[in-house]
Design a protein around this motif. Structure first.
Motif, PDB file in Angstrom:
ATOM      1  N   SER A 283     115.130  50.004   8.321  1.00  0.00           N
ATOM      2  CA  SER A 283     116.016  49.989   7.156  1.00  0.00           C
ATOM      3  C   SER A 283     115.957  51.336   6.440  1.00  0.00           C
ATOM      4  CB  SER A 283     115.603  48.876   6.187  1.00  0.00           C
ATOM      5  OG  SER A 283     115.854  47.606   6.750  1.00  0.00           O
ATOM      6  N   GLY A 284     117.056  51.694   5.819  1.00  0.00           N
ATOM      7  CA  GLY A 284     117.117  52.965   5.099  1.00  0.00           C
ATOM      8  C   GLY A 284     118.546  53.323   4.792  1.00  0.00           C
ATOM      9  N   TYR A 285     118.870  54.605   4.832  1.00  0.00           N
ATOM     10  CA  TYR A 285     120.200  55.066   4.466  1.00  0.00           C
ATOM     11  C   TYR A 285     120.701  56.104   5.471  1.00  0.00           C
ATOM     12  CZ  TYR A 285     119.384  52.729   0.028  1.00  0.00           C
ATOM     13  OH  TYR A 285     119.133  51.777  -0.921  1.00  0.00           O
ATOM     14  N   ALA A 286     121.990  56.332   5.428  1.00  0.00           N
ATOM     15  CA  ALA A 286     122.610  57.445   6.144  1.00  0.00           C
ATOM     16  C   ALA A 286     123.301  58.310   5.097  1.00  0.00           C
ATOM     17  CB  ALA A 286     123.615  56.943   7.173  1.00  0.00           C
TER      18      ALA A 286
ATOM     19  N   VAL B 123     128.235  55.037  11.772  1.00  0.00           N
ATOM     20  CA  VAL B 123     126.925  55.060  11.123  1.00  0.00           C
ATOM     21  C   VAL B 123     125.934  54.326  12.020  1.00  0.00           C
ATOM     22  CG1 VAL B 123     125.572  54.351   9.133  1.00  0.00           C
ATOM     23  CG2 VAL B 123     127.877  55.244   8.811  1.00  0.00           C
ATOM     24  N   GLY B 124     124.989  55.010  12.584  1.00  0.00           N
ATOM     25  CA  GLY B 124     124.037  54.493  13.560  1.00  0.00           C
ATOM     26  C   GLY B 124     124.256  55.234  14.837  1.00  0.00           C
ATOM     27  N   TYR B 125     123.378  55.091  15.812  1.00  0.00           N
ATOM     28  CA  TYR B 125     122.242  54.203  15.856  1.00  0.00           C
ATOM     29  C   TYR B 125     120.993  54.798  15.203  1.00  0.00           C
ATOM     30  CZ  TYR B 125     120.548  57.064  19.746  1.00  0.00           C
ATOM     31  OH  TYR B 125     120.088  58.109  20.491  1.00  0.00           O
ATOM     32  N   GLU B 126     120.965  56.101  14.963  1.00  0.00           N
ATOM     33  CA  GLU B 126     119.897  56.725  14.191  1.00  0.00           C
ATOM     34  C   GLU B 126     120.527  57.583  13.101  1.00  0.00           C
ATOM     35  OE1 GLU B 126     116.265  56.986  17.430  1.00  0.00           O
ATOM     36  OE2 GLU B 126     117.435  58.794  17.042  1.00  0.00           O
TER      37      GLU B 126
END
Length: 287
Positions: free
Chosen positions: A264-267, A209-212
């Motif tokens: 900040s936010g969600y995946a 999860v990340g980097y975008e």
């Protein structure tokens, strides 16, 4: 991203920190092409070959130049960091899915900028144009300005096509260690989760999860506690959110470590289907 000759579409690797509004594809590839292909595309190609999945390959320019190229196919796959789309490509993908084709996105920050392709030395589609500033772009039609799709007049958010958007996603782009943020499985009964052995509420994939990441605005259902799209941001009301990762504290965590802050936010892992014989769009929502 290719800075060969001194400029790209980005300030950070352009001479004097001043990006170009137009870049030519008639330049040698620098390190950027090798890096992008090695990071994303080659792994998908190898995985498909290993699993005996038949595939043909094209570029986004092929789709723009010949929209009919997708007609014989059941599925179009996008991988990695497919950020710059022309309006023509979006319209082609929407039409493909509307008539029963399917799209799978294994990436994020997808279709974030609208760009356009222009000729170079008399050859069509050899120059990528993206001003990233509506006032600077000389094109008159406001729907064709080369800015984020969501900022067009009127807005044309990319998640109408892809299901998810970077606007509500989380990102961690600094050198600080990215926090382990797993997805939580919300729909274990869905066909895409068959054979995983994962049950409702299972945590998985924290390293990925990340980097975008991309997401949609959502609410938690009063009866089932599962996330449901608000359908107020462009994401279809039929979007089914299969898994959710909470990166809503990423900015605070970055600042606490002495960083400059993160998004900040969600995946999300999600999909939706078009009605009236339309196909399905699956979006893994993470680079």
């Amino acid at each position: 991203y290719n800075p060969y000759g001194g400029q790209s579409l980005y300030d950070f690797n352009s001479i004097g920190g001043l990006r170009s509004h137009r870049v030519s594809m008639d330049r040698p590839f620098g390190e950027a092409f090798t890096t992008v292909f090695d990071n994303w595309a080659q792994h998908l190609v190898r995985w498909m070959a290993k699993n005996g999945l038949a595939a043909d390959f094209c570029t986004d320019v092929d789709i723009v130049a010949n929209p009919a190229i997708l007609n014989p196919y059941q599925l179009c796959v996008s991988a990695g960091h497919d950020e710059y789309w022309t309006l023509g490509r979006r319209n082609t993908m929407d039409a493909f899915v509307a008539r029963g084709g399917n799209m799978a996105i294994f990436g994020a920050n997808t279709s974030w900028f609208q760009c356009r392709l222009e000729a170079g030395k008399g050859v069509p589609n050899r120059t990528v144009v993206c001003y990233k500033d509506a006032a600077a772009d000389p094109v008159v039609d406001p729907t064709l300005k080369t800015i984020n799709f969501v900022n067009l007049t009127p807005p044309n958010p990319e998640n109408k096509t892809t299901g998810l958007s970077y606007l509500t996603g989380c990102s961690w782009t600094s050198a600080l260690p990215r926090p382990a943020t797993p997805w939580t499985l919300m729909r274990e009964e869905h066909w895409s989760m068959a054979g995983t052995g994962l049950g409702r509420g299972a945590a998985f994939g924290a390293a990925y999860v990340g980097y975008e990441c991309d997401a949609a605005m959502f609410r938690l259902g009063a009866g089932d506690g599962r996330p449901h799209p608000t359908a107020t941001d462009g994401s279809p009301a039929t979007l089914r959110i299969l898994a959710l990762a909470d990166g809503s504290n990423w900015n605070a965590l970055s600042l606490a470590q002495g960083g400059a802050g993160e998004q900040s936010g969600y995946a999300m892992i999600a999909l939706f289907s078009r009605g009236n014989g339309g196909g399905t769009v699956f979006n893994a929502g993470v680079v």
